[in-house]
Every structure is written in structure tokens, then in C-alpha cells.
Design an enzyme around this catalytic site. Sequence first.
Site, PDB file in Angstrom:
ATOM      1  N   CYS A   1       0.822  -1.207   0.000  1.00  0.00           N
ATOM      2  CA  CYS A   1       0.000   0.000   0.000  1.00  0.00           C
ATOM      3  C   CYS A   1       0.864   1.267   0.000  1.00  0.00           C
ATOM      4  CB  CYS A   1      -0.982  -0.040   1.163  1.00  0.00           C
ATOM      5  SG  CYS A   1      -2.366   1.109   0.978  1.00  0.00           S
TER       6      CYS A   1
ATOM      7  N   GLU B   1      -0.929  -8.782   3.512  1.00  0.00           N
ATOM      8  CA  GLU B   1      -0.609  -9.351   4.838  1.00  0.00           C
ATOM      9  C   GLU B   1      -1.842  -9.867   5.560  1.00  0.00           C
ATOM     10  OE1 GLU B   1      -1.903  -5.239   5.939  1.00  0.00           O
ATOM     11  OE2 GLU B   1      -0.849  -6.177   4.257  1.00  0.00           O
TER      12      GLU B   1
ATOM     13  N   HIS C   1      -3.551  -5.038   0.599  1.00  0.00           N
ATOM     14  CA  HIS C   1      -2.997  -5.461   1.884  1.00  0.00           C
ATOM     15  C   HIS C   1      -2.900  -6.985   1.931  1.00  0.00           C
ATOM     16  CE1 HIS C   1      -2.511  -1.773   4.319  1.00  0.00           C
ATOM     17  NE2 HIS C   1      -3.326  -1.285   3.388  1.00  0.00           N
TER      18      HIS C   1
END
Length: 252
Positions: free
Chosen positions: A119, A223, A221
Site C-alpha cells: 500500500c 498481509e 494489503h
Amino acid sequence: MKPLIGVTTSELRPGELATLRRHGEPPHAEMALGITYARAVETAGGIPVVMPPLAPADVAALVARLDGLLLSGGPDLSPEAYGAEPHAELGDTEADLDAFEYAVVGEALDAGLPILGICRGAQALNVVRGGTLHQHLPDLGDTVAHRQRDEARRRTHQVKVLRGTRLARVLRTARLEVNSFHHQAVDRLGEGLRVSARAPDGTVEAIEDPTLPFVLAVQWHAETLVPDPPHRALFDELVAAAGGVRTLTRAA
């Protein structure tokens, strides 16, 4: 030994919980970083090292101890770095945080460290290389919701992964469902970078440096999506590349 992966902390929040400070102590800024970043690195076999926003002069000494770098998400970047006027809808920015992250990226590139940006991390990489950003994505249209209201594990739009890119080799797919929580995005590409994925509305969703072993950044994102193999593969590749750096360093 497991490679050390530095994880930047690009967000500060006011300390509002009285239980976190002594009686009568004034509120103070606190670092904010989602635990999902550390867990993603750990799951991939690395050891995450959270990097506080140091003065730029101290960044080199910290980066020198790392084997890889994960650039986390965070607030908007100030357009001052690329010579643009602030947009009326620009979010809050932190000049010191921007300077810290730019210094980290510069040192990591100079050291040849593997880099994965998430990001804001993608945007910071682009700016360091001399690129610019779209400061307010709604100006480009509303066919894709780039700031979703659903929780982070929900995928809300698709990206097209470009053929022949490192990203395509890592993900092993031409299309991917992703989440989306960004206000800014890459506009003019930085020097030496290429686009490796786009959203249906044309927004740049991933960039990479094809001349370096592993310098890759995505706008979504990942993660929070590591249970899915393509998203986890980003962190697996980062840690694997960082492991190679550690092996070379120890051999030297």
C-alpha cells in the site's frame, strides 16, 4: 539462521488510553502497526523487526543489520516530495515519517536488500525513484472502490497481473482477487520501475524493478490474506530472497 526482515512503522496515533501512561503524564504519540505484518513474515520463515521512525541519520545503521525490508501501509504521503501542490482532499501527512521511510527505502536499495512494499509502501518506493502519485483516487472515477468498507479479509475487486513480470512468476496467476484500502496510488512511474498489475479502472496495483533480484510492491494489503497461497507467496519470496542475502553476508 532465519533472516531478519525490517518492518517499517509509518503511522503515529495519539495515546488516548490513560492506562498506558503514568498518572498526570500528558498524551503522547504511539507507533501503530498491524500485527498481521509481523505474522506474515513469521509464517514465511523470517523474523520481523519493527522499525521505529528514527531520524534519517540513524537509518543506515539499522538497515545494515537487516536481510530484507517490508514497507507497511500508513497515511498519505505529502506531495512536497515530488513537487506537487496538496490536493484539497489530501489526508493528514507526517513530514518526519515520510523522511524516515524515504531514507529506509534509499538505504535498502543501495544495500541491495530484497524489498516488499504494501500500500503506502508501494507509493513510497515510487516517490523515492522520482515518481509521482495520484493524491485523490476518486478524481479518476468510481468504478472501483479503492477504499472498501468491508473488513480486511474480504476481497472487493480484481487485479490483472501483467505477463512476463516478476509478480506473475511469484503469484502464478493472471488475475487475483484483492482487498483495497488506499486513497493514493502511483501516477508517473519512478525511474527503473515497471507496472506489474492494474485494477479494472486502470489504477496501478503493483510495481517492480525488473533489474533487481527482489524489489516488488503491491497496492493491496496482502498481509491480511496470507491464508491464500498467491498472497502468502509474496512473503515467502521476500523471506527466501532475504535468506540468500544472509547466506552471502555470513560467507563474506
